[in-house]
Design a protein around this motif. Structure first.
Motif, PDB file in Angstrom:
ATOM      1  N   LYS A 109      11.660  -9.981   9.217  1.00 31.31           N
ATOM      2  CA  LYS A 109      11.593  -9.577   7.811  1.00 31.31           C
ATOM      3  C   LYS A 109      10.652  -8.385   7.648  1.00 31.31           C
ATOM      4  CE  LYS A 109      10.508 -11.454   3.262  1.00 31.31           C
ATOM      5  NZ  LYS A 109      10.004 -12.624   2.519  1.00 31.31           N
ATOM      6  N   ARG A 110       9.534  -8.406   8.368  1.00 31.98           N
ATOM      7  CA  ARG A 110       8.598  -7.286   8.318  1.00 31.98           C
ATOM      8  C   ARG A 110       9.235  -6.016   8.868  1.00 31.98           C
ATOM      9  NH1 ARG A 110       3.450 -10.573  10.453  1.00 31.98           N
ATOM     10  NH2 ARG A 110       2.706 -11.317   8.439  1.00 31.98           N
ATOM     11  N   ARG A 150       2.949  -5.014   1.094  1.00 32.47           N
ATOM     12  CA  ARG A 150       1.976  -5.008   2.192  1.00 32.47           C
ATOM     13  C   ARG A 150       2.657  -5.120   3.547  1.00 32.47           C
ATOM     14  NH1 ARG A 150      -3.006  -8.990   1.731  1.00 32.47           N
ATOM     15  NH2 ARG A 150      -3.620  -7.437   0.226  1.00 32.47           N
ATOM     16  N   ASN A 151       3.708  -5.922   3.619  1.00 30.60           N
ATOM     17  CA  ASN A 151       4.391  -6.121   4.901  1.00 30.60           C
ATOM     18  C   ASN A 151       5.261  -4.937   5.298  1.00 30.60           C
ATOM     19  OD1 ASN A 151       3.359  -8.572   5.677  1.00 30.60           O
ATOM     20  ND2 ASN A 151       4.845  -9.728   4.486  1.00 30.60           N
ATOM     21  N   SER A 152       5.322  -3.910   4.464  1.00 31.75           N
ATOM     22  CA  SER A 152       6.095  -2.729   4.839  1.00 31.75           C
ATOM     23  C   SER A 152       5.259  -1.744   5.649  1.00 31.75           C
ATOM     24  CB  SER A 152       6.648  -2.036   3.595  1.00 31.75           C
ATOM     25  OG  SER A 152       5.613  -1.452   2.844  1.00 31.75           O
ATOM     26  N   ARG A 173       9.790 -14.244  10.295  1.00 30.72           N
ATOM     27  CA  ARG A 173       8.837 -13.479   9.496  1.00 30.72           C
ATOM     28  C   ARG A 173       8.660 -12.074  10.058  1.00 30.72           C
ATOM     29  NH1 ARG A 173       3.217 -16.199   9.158  1.00 30.72           N
ATOM     30  NH2 ARG A 173       4.513 -17.857   8.309  1.00 30.72           N
ATOM     31  N   GLU A 174       8.632 -11.993  11.380  1.00 33.39           N
ATOM     32  CA  GLU A 174       8.486 -10.688  12.033  1.00 33.39           C
ATOM     33  C   GLU A 174       9.730  -9.829  11.801  1.00 33.39           C
ATOM     34  OE1 GLU A 174       6.067  -8.105  13.683  1.00 33.39           O
ATOM     35  OE2 GLU A 174       5.524 -10.201  13.465  1.00 33.39           O
ATOM     36  N   ARG A 177       1.354  -3.796  10.517  1.00 36.04           N
ATOM     37  CA  ARG A 177       1.481  -5.250  10.461  1.00 36.04           C
ATOM     38  C   ARG A 177       2.546  -5.779  11.413  1.00 36.04           C
ATOM     39  NH1 ARG A 177      -1.173  -7.612   6.059  1.00 36.04           N
ATOM     40  NH2 ARG A 177       0.254  -9.372   6.043  1.00 36.04           N
ATOM     41  N   LEU A 178       3.238  -4.895  12.111  1.00 41.44           N
ATOM     42  CA  LEU A 178       4.268  -5.328  13.058  1.00 41.44           C
ATOM     43  C   LEU A 178       3.644  -5.706  14.390  1.00 41.44           C
ATOM     44  CD1 LEU A 178       7.047  -2.656  12.477  1.00 41.44           C
ATOM     45  CD2 LEU A 178       7.011  -5.005  11.672  1.00 41.44           C
ATOM     46  N   GLU A 196       9.709  -2.576   6.829  1.00 40.13           N
ATOM     47  CA  GLU A 196       9.121  -1.345   7.339  1.00 40.13           C
ATOM     48  C   GLU A 196      10.175  -0.243   7.414  1.00 40.13           C
ATOM     49  OE1 GLU A 196       7.675   1.743   9.802  1.00 40.13           O
ATOM     50  OE2 GLU A 196       9.240   0.409  10.499  1.00 40.13           O
TER      51      GLU A 196
END
Length: 103
Positions: free
Chosen positions: A12-13, A55-57, A9-10, A61-62, A17
Motif C-alpha cells: 500500500k505504501r 505520510r505514507n507517500s 501495508r508495504e 517510509r518504504l 509513493e
C-alpha cells in the motif's frame, strides 16, 4: 515468513509513493529553485502543501523486503533476497555465479 498484514501495508505504501511521486517532486523543485523569486509566504504555502500529502507517500517510509519470505532486514539489493535465503540458495547452487566460501 513475515506477517501478511505487514507485507500488504508495504504494498500500500508503494502504491501511495508512486501515486504522489510527481506531485512531491514538483513541489520540492519549486521550493528549492533559486531562479524563481518566490516570497517567503509562497514558500511556506508550498511546504504546507507538501506536508498535507499522506505520510505514507514519502519514499523514506518504504522498506525493501525479501522476495520469498517478506523479511524486512538483511536484504541484498542485487538479488532481492534476505541473507539466510541467499545463503541457502547458494548452497543448493540455484544462483549462477555465486560461490560459497570455505576455508
Amino acid at each position: 515468513m513475515a506477517k501478511k498484514s505487514l507485507i500488504q501495508r508495504e504494498k500500500k505504501r508503494q502504491k501511495l509513493e508512486q501515486k504522489y511521486h510527481l506531485i512531491r517532486q514538483s513541489l520540492k523543485k519549486k521550493i528549492r529553485s533559486k531562479l524563481s523569486p518566490l516570497s517567503l509566504s509562497e514558500k511556506t504555502k508550498m511546504r504546507e502543501k507538501l506536508q498535507s500529502l499522506p505520510r505514507n507517500s514519502a519514499p523514506t517510509r518504504l522498506h525493501r523486503r525479501c522476495f520469498l519470505t517478506g523479511r524486512p532486514r538483511a536484504n541484498y539489493r542485487d538479488f532481492g533476497l534476505s541473507g539466510h535465503v541467499l545463503r541457502e540458495m547458494v548452497y543448493e547452487c540455484l544462483l549462477p555465479g555465486a560461490t560459497r566460501s570455505s576455508w
